[in-house]
Design a protein around this motif. Structure first.
Motif, PDB file in Angstrom:
ATOM      1  N   ASP A 167       0.822  -1.208   0.000  1.00  0.00           N
ATOM      2  CA  ASP A 167       0.000   0.000   0.000  1.00  0.00           C
ATOM      3  C   ASP A 167       0.860   1.263   0.000  1.00  0.00           C
ATOM      4  O   ASP A 167       0.531   2.249  -0.666  1.00  0.00           O
ATOM      5  CB  ASP A 167      -0.942   0.007   1.205  1.00  0.00           C
ATOM      6  N   MET A 168       1.960   1.247   0.741  1.00  0.00           N
ATOM      7  CA  MET A 168       2.832   2.423   0.748  1.00  0.00           C
ATOM      8  C   MET A 168       3.471   2.638  -0.617  1.00  0.00           C
ATOM      9  O   MET A 168       3.591   3.770  -1.092  1.00  0.00           O
ATOM     10  CB  MET A 168       3.896   2.291   1.841  1.00  0.00           C
ATOM     11  N   ALA A 169       3.874   1.539  -1.276  1.00  0.00           N
ATOM     12  CA  ALA A 169       4.443   1.653  -2.619  1.00  0.00           C
ATOM     13  C   ALA A 169       3.408   2.201  -3.594  1.00  0.00           C
ATOM     14  O   ALA A 169       3.711   3.075  -4.423  1.00  0.00           O
ATOM     15  CB  ALA A 169       4.950   0.294  -3.093  1.00  0.00           C
ATOM     16  N   ALA A 170       2.161   1.703  -3.488  1.00  0.00           N
ATOM     17  CA  ALA A 170       1.091   2.179  -4.369  1.00  0.00           C
ATOM     18  C   ALA A 170       0.782   3.648  -4.108  1.00  0.00           C
ATOM     19  O   ALA A 170       0.463   4.404  -5.030  1.00  0.00           O
ATOM     20  CB  ALA A 170      -0.164   1.327  -4.172  1.00  0.00           C
ATOM     21  N   ARG A 177       9.370  -3.442  -5.633  1.00  0.00           N
ATOM     22  CA  ARG A 177      10.822  -3.632  -5.766  1.00  0.00           C
ATOM     23  C   ARG A 177      11.563  -2.317  -5.532  1.00  0.00           C
ATOM     24  O   ARG A 177      12.560  -2.277  -4.801  1.00  0.00           O
ATOM     25  CB  ARG A 177      11.155  -4.182  -7.154  1.00  0.00           C
ATOM     26  N   SER A 178      11.071  -1.234  -6.129  1.00  0.00           N
ATOM     27  CA  SER A 178      11.697   0.078  -5.912  1.00  0.00           C
ATOM     28  C   SER A 178      11.564   0.511  -4.460  1.00  0.00           C
ATOM     29  O   SER A 178      12.481   1.113  -3.885  1.00  0.00           O
ATOM     30  CB  SER A 178      11.054   1.124  -6.825  1.00  0.00           C
ATOM     31  N   PHE A 179      10.416   0.193  -3.867  1.00  0.00           N
ATOM     32  CA  PHE A 179      10.186   0.521  -2.458  1.00  0.00           C
ATOM     33  C   PHE A 179      11.213  -0.189  -1.575  1.00  0.00           C
ATOM     34  O   PHE A 179      11.843   0.425  -0.708  1.00  0.00           O
ATOM     35  CB  PHE A 179       8.765   0.115  -2.070  1.00  0.00           C
ATOM     36  N   ASN A 180      11.404  -1.487  -1.806  1.00  0.00           N
ATOM     37  CA  ASN A 180      12.368  -2.259  -1.009  1.00  0.00           C
ATOM     38  C   ASN A 180      13.798  -1.769  -1.228  1.00  0.00           C
ATOM     39  O   ASN A 180      14.605  -1.750  -0.292  1.00  0.00           O
ATOM     40  CB  ASN A 180      12.263  -3.745  -1.352  1.00  0.00           C
ATOM     41  N   ARG A 181      14.101  -1.362  -2.458  1.00  0.00           N
ATOM     42  CA  ARG A 181      15.442  -0.849  -2.742  1.00  0.00           C
ATOM     43  C   ARG A 181      15.687   0.459  -1.982  1.00  0.00           C
ATOM     44  O   ARG A 181      16.781   0.691  -1.452  1.00  0.00           O
ATOM     45  CB  ARG A 181      15.606  -0.636  -4.247  1.00  0.00           C
ATOM     46  N   THR A 182      14.665   1.289  -1.910  1.00  0.00           N
ATOM     47  CA  THR A 182      14.790   2.544  -1.165  1.00  0.00           C
ATOM     48  C   THR A 182      14.949   2.272   0.327  1.00  0.00           C
ATOM     49  O   THR A 182      15.735   2.937   1.012  1.00  0.00           O
ATOM     50  CB  THR A 182      13.559   3.438  -1.414  1.00  0.00           C
ATOM     51  N   LEU A 183      14.208   1.285   0.841  1.00  0.00           N
ATOM     52  CA  LEU A 183      14.368   0.896   2.247  1.00  0.00           C
ATOM     53  C   LEU A 183      15.806   0.458   2.520  1.00  0.00           C
ATOM     54  O   LEU A 183      16.404   0.831   3.537  1.00  0.00           O
ATOM     55  CB  LEU A 183      13.413  -0.246   2.600  1.00  0.00           C
ATOM     56  N   LYS A 184      16.356  -0.336   1.611  1.00  0.00           N
ATOM     57  CA  LYS A 184      17.730  -0.818   1.774  1.00  0.00           C
ATOM     58  C   LYS A 184      18.712   0.351   1.821  1.00  0.00           C
ATOM     59  O   LYS A 184      19.625   0.382   2.665  1.00  0.00           O
ATOM     60  CB  LYS A 184      18.089  -1.761   0.624  1.00  0.00           C
ATOM     61  N   ASP A 185      18.510   1.329   0.930  1.00  0.00           N
ATOM     62  CA  ASP A 185      19.397   2.499   0.906  1.00  0.00           C
ATOM     63  C   ASP A 185      19.318   3.273   2.218  1.00  0.00           C
ATOM     64  O   ASP A 185      20.348   3.716   2.757  1.00  0.00           O
ATOM     65  CB  ASP A 185      19.023   3.422  -0.258  1.00  0.00           C
TER      66      ASP A 185
END
Length: 216
Positions: A167-170, A177-185
């Protein structure tokens, strides 16, 4: 992020208690995950959220969702369909157990004609939506995803709510995938904790970081 409207709810509750004015207003409950409104459907009622949280979103043909907003206490849905007499523009789904006031379209339009205060409150709702949409669009266009996500997480923490990654990504208009990549950063920069979505900064540090994004 999570819109609420105490003034609108208070007015509707007053109407509900008035046997003559509120004779067509009813209470209805929905379980978490239930659809209040389905995109493209024809409805005959307006909903005012008394308790709980919903999401307002459009389902695209490619199977992806785009979340306009999360709606909480006092927010109204279905009013555009009542005014335009058309099909529903979006979906409204309960994220938690939800209780709503329902008002039939004909009664809703009669209330707008009979109660100037009700009319004014609705105009303020529509104006606030336009304003908030402009603000949200501007920061999504002008700032990196990290900035938008930090704003989202800080609002989530301050409002003591919880939303899924999907829901946060939407809501941010990006893929999971982009959301998780941003979390990782953000975790690699020691901004988020290593396991959850908690911001690992003091309030002052977070405000300074957001300001740096805005001043860049």
């Amino acid at each position: 992020m999570l819109r609420t409207n105490t003034a609108f709810l208070q007015f509707v509750e007053q109407l509900f208690e008035d046997k003559q004015a509120g004779n067509a207003i009813q209470l209805k409950s929905f379980a978490a995950g239930a659809h209040l409104i389905r995109q493209g459907s024809i409805i005959s009622q307006v909903y005012i959220i008394r308790e709980g949280i919903t999401k307002c979103y459009i389902a695209e043909d490619n199977g992806k969702d785009y979340i306009f907003e999360f709606l909480g206490t006092g927010e109204i849905t279905g009013e555009l369909e009542a005014i335009n007499k058309g099909a529903c523009l979006s979906n409204i789904t309960a994220l938690t157990p939800v209780t709503v006031f329902t008002i039939p379209h004909n009664r809703f339009m009669a209330l707008l004609r009979s109660y100037p205060e009700f009319n004014e409150l609705l105009l303020k709702v529509l104006a606030a939506r336009i304003y908030q949409t402009c603000i949200r669009t501007s920061y999504q266009q002008l700032y990196p995803v990290e900035y938008a996500l930090l704003r989202l997480l800080s609002l989530e923490a301050s409002q003591q709510t919880f939303f899924s990654k999907k829901d946060m990504a939407a809501y941010l208009g990006i893929s999971v995938r982009s959301f998780n990549r941003t979390l990782k950063d953000l975790r690699e920069k020691n901004i988020l904790d290593k396991e959850g979505l908690n911001i690992d900064l003091s309030k002052e540090q977070l405000e300074q970081m957001i300001k740096r994004f805005e001043d860049a």
